[in-house]
Design a protein around this motif. Sequence first.
Motif, PDB file in Angstrom:
ATOM      1  N   SER A   1      43.932  45.734  33.179  1.00  0.00           N
ATOM      2  CA  SER A   1      43.465  45.211  31.903  1.00  0.00           C
ATOM      3  C   SER A   1      42.336  44.228  32.177  1.00  0.00           C
ATOM      4  N   PRO A   2      41.282  44.247  31.396  1.00  0.00           N
ATOM      5  CA  PRO A   2      41.020  45.013  30.191  1.00  0.00           C
ATOM      6  C   PRO A   2      40.720  46.485  30.496  1.00  0.00           C
ATOM      7  N   GLU A   3      41.072  47.328  29.545  1.00  0.00           N
ATOM      8  CA  GLU A   3      40.987  48.770  29.750  1.00  0.00           C
ATOM      9  C   GLU A   3      39.564  49.286  29.904  1.00  0.00           C
ATOM     10  N   ASP A   4      38.569  48.598  29.339  1.00  0.00           N
ATOM     11  CA  ASP A   4      37.201  49.106  29.441  1.00  0.00           C
ATOM     12  C   ASP A   4      36.677  49.095  30.871  1.00  0.00           C
ATOM     13  N   ILE A   5      37.329  48.332  31.763  1.00  0.00           N
ATOM     14  CA  ILE A   5      36.968  48.363  33.184  1.00  0.00           C
ATOM     15  C   ILE A   5      38.177  48.788  34.011  1.00  0.00           C
ATOM     16  N   GLY A   6      39.005  49.631  33.473  1.00  0.00           N
ATOM     17  CA  GLY A   6      40.216  50.099  34.136  1.00  0.00           C
ATOM     18  C   GLY A   6      39.905  51.113  35.217  1.00  0.00           C
ATOM     19  N   TYR A   7      39.279  50.669  36.276  1.00  0.00           N
ATOM     20  CA  TYR A   7      38.844  51.542  37.368  1.00  0.00           C
ATOM     21  C   TYR A   7      39.470  51.089  38.684  1.00  0.00           C
ATOM     22  N   ILE A   8      39.326  51.959  39.694  1.00  0.00           N
ATOM     23  CA  ILE A   8      39.660  51.620  41.067  1.00  0.00           C
ATOM     24  C   ILE A   8      38.378  51.096  41.717  1.00  0.00           C
ATOM     25  N   PHE A   9      38.443  49.888  42.258  1.00  0.00           N
ATOM     26  CA  PHE A   9      37.296  49.272  42.910  1.00  0.00           C
ATOM     27  C   PHE A   9      37.560  49.172  44.411  1.00  0.00           C
ATOM     28  N   SER A  10      36.496  49.152  45.192  1.00  0.00           N
ATOM     29  CA  SER A  10      36.620  48.981  46.636  1.00  0.00           C
ATOM     30  C   SER A  10      36.036  47.623  47.024  1.00  0.00           C
ATOM     31  N   ALA A  11      36.590  47.050  48.076  1.00  0.00           N
ATOM     32  CA  ALA A  11      36.123  45.769  48.596  1.00  0.00           C
ATOM     33  C   ALA A  11      36.270  45.788  50.112  1.00  0.00           C
ATOM     34  N   ALA A  12      35.401  45.058  50.781  1.00  0.00           N
ATOM     35  CA  ALA A  12      35.415  45.014  52.250  1.00  0.00           C
ATOM     36  C   ALA A  12      36.035  43.699  52.726  1.00  0.00           C
ATOM     37  N   PRO A  13      37.091  43.770  53.549  1.00  0.00           N
ATOM     38  CA  PRO A  13      37.715  42.550  54.073  1.00  0.00           C
ATOM     39  C   PRO A  13      36.759  41.775  54.989  1.00  0.00           C
ATOM     40  N   ALA A  14      36.933  40.454  55.006  1.00  0.00           N
ATOM     41  CA  ALA A  14      36.154  39.611  55.921  1.00  0.00           C
ATOM     42  C   ALA A  14      36.407  40.065  57.345  1.00  0.00           C
ATOM     43  N   ARG A  15      35.380  39.957  58.157  1.00  0.00           N
ATOM     44  CA  ARG A  15      35.475  40.477  59.520  1.00  0.00           C
ATOM     45  C   ARG A  15      36.281  39.597  60.459  1.00  0.00           C
ATOM     46  N   ASP A  16      36.092  38.279  60.401  1.00  0.00           N
ATOM     47  CA  ASP A  16      36.740  37.437  61.408  1.00  0.00           C
ATOM     48  C   ASP A  16      37.385  36.168  60.852  1.00  0.00           C
ATOM     49  N   PHE A  17      37.770  36.206  59.607  1.00  0.00           N
ATOM     50  CA  PHE A  17      38.550  35.112  59.030  1.00  0.00           C
ATOM     51  C   PHE A  17      39.384  35.665  57.879  1.00  0.00           C
ATOM     52  N   GLY A  18      40.319  34.866  57.427  1.00  0.00           N
ATOM     53  CA  GLY A  18      41.181  35.284  56.316  1.00  0.00           C
ATOM     54  C   GLY A  18      42.355  36.105  56.796  1.00  0.00           C
ATOM     55  N   GLY A  19      43.339  36.214  55.928  1.00  0.00           N
ATOM     56  CA  GLY A  19      44.559  36.930  56.266  1.00  0.00           C
ATOM     57  C   GLY A  19      44.551  38.360  55.756  1.00  0.00           C
ATOM     58  N   ASP A  20      45.658  39.033  55.996  1.00  0.00           N
ATOM     59  CA  ASP A  20      45.870  40.393  55.512  1.00  0.00           C
ATOM     60  C   ASP A  20      46.865  40.339  54.361  1.00  0.00           C
ATOM     61  N   PHE A  21      46.840  41.366  53.535  1.00  0.00           N
ATOM     62  CA  PHE A  21      47.842  41.469  52.493  1.00  0.00           C
ATOM     63  C   PHE A  21      49.170  41.834  53.156  1.00  0.00           C
ATOM     64  N   THR A  22      50.152  40.973  52.995  1.00  0.00           N
ATOM     65  CA  THR A  22      51.469  41.238  53.569  1.00  0.00           C
ATOM     66  C   THR A  22      52.394  41.873  52.541  1.00  0.00           C
TER      67      THR A  22
END
Length: 191
Positions: free
Chosen positions: A39-60
């Motif tokens: 939601s909102p439905e007008d942008i109800g799409y699958i989006f892609s994103a690139a994880p940071a290369r050398d910082f930040g965590g992973d989705f657990t």
Amino acid sequence: MATVPPMAAVVLYLWSFFMRFCPISGLGTNELLYFRVISPEDIGYIFSAAPARDFGGDFTSSYDEIFLVPAAPLDGCSDLTDREIIQGQVVLVERGGCSFVQKARHAEEAGGKAVLIADNAVDNDSQYLDMITDGTTTKPNIPALFLLGRDGMMIRRSLQRQSLPWAVISIPVNVSSLASFPLRQPPWTLW
């Protein structure tokens, strides 16, 4: 004049095609993470994103319904003022003004579970940037993802148009498990 073996010619052709039409700046397709706007439905799409290369965590864990909250200030370069709605949610910030690490750190300090950093080039619908550390020793632990500029702009525009404080998303999404129904990708982005 030497001739190129048929298999080598095919590999060379496919590689040149990939490099011309899929400029992912050193990232392989399997390294992208996907999320779905519910939601909102007008942008109800699958989006892609690139994880940071050398910082930040992973989705657990996977979040079937979590808020995607635009940061205030939008660039995320100072303490975020909307901490009460950011707490436990995903934060949307815009590139520019400070390092990716600083943005992710401010989102984490405000209680965000992850940060999506949208390119500030709103016409960018295909070039992922490698988000790398800024050399500081304190690195954020939350997942940090780079979002294409056009995707970030379209999400923010939809929220502003409808006077909504956040979008509801599902993150991460395993696109290979979505074969049972049509994969709705943004019409402005070529995959």
